[in-house]
Enzyme design. Structure first.
Site, PDB file in Angstrom:
ATOM      1  CG  MET A 101      -1.555   1.301   1.490  1.00  0.00           C
ATOM      2  SD  MET A 101      -2.665   1.441   2.920  1.00  0.00           S
ATOM      3  CE  MET A 101      -2.357   0.067   3.927  1.00  0.00           C
ATOM      4  N   PRO A 102       0.945   1.993  -1.081  1.00  0.00           N
ATOM      5  CG  PRO A 102       1.216   2.491  -3.334  1.00  0.00           C
ATOM      6  CD  PRO A 102       0.400   1.678  -2.396  1.00  0.00           C
ATOM      7  CB  ILE A 103       1.662   5.705   2.933  1.00  0.00           C
ATOM      8  CG1 ILE A 103       0.831   4.478   3.291  1.00  0.00           C
ATOM      9  CG2 ILE A 103       1.265   6.909   3.783  1.00  0.00           C
ATOM     10  CD1 ILE A 103       1.066   3.959   4.697  1.00  0.00           C
ATOM     11  NE  ARG A 155      -5.526   3.559   2.732  1.00  0.00           N
ATOM     12  CZ  ARG A 155      -6.027   2.694   1.860  1.00  0.00           C
ATOM     13  NH1 ARG A 155      -5.983   2.952   0.562  1.00  0.00           N
ATOM     14  NH2 ARG A 155      -6.564   1.565   2.254  1.00  0.00           N
TER      15      ARG A 155
END
Length: 63
Positions: free
Chosen positions: A1-3, A40
């Site tokens: 999940m890239p933040i 995100r």
């Protein structure tokens, strides 16, 4: 999940922040083929009196 964490000086409109979130999300999807639902974007607004530019708080510089 890239933040993606973005720190910026306070003062942008809700519309500008929404546009930033949308465009950063699009850029991440394009760059790393990440699905949109896993991205995100966190915006952290820093008060102008806590944002220093060349040794001076931004509010004192009229920013």
């Amino acid at each position: 999940m890239p933040i993606v964490n973005i720190q910026m000086m306070e003062g942008r409109t809700d519309e500008q922040k929404a546009a930033l979130i949308r465009q950063v999300t699009d850029a991440v999807m394009s760059a790393i083929s990440s699905p949109e639902e896993s991205i995100r974007v966190l915006l952290q607004e820093i008060p102008k009196k806590h944002f220093g530019i060349s040794g001076v708080p931004a509010d004192q510089l009229g920013r």
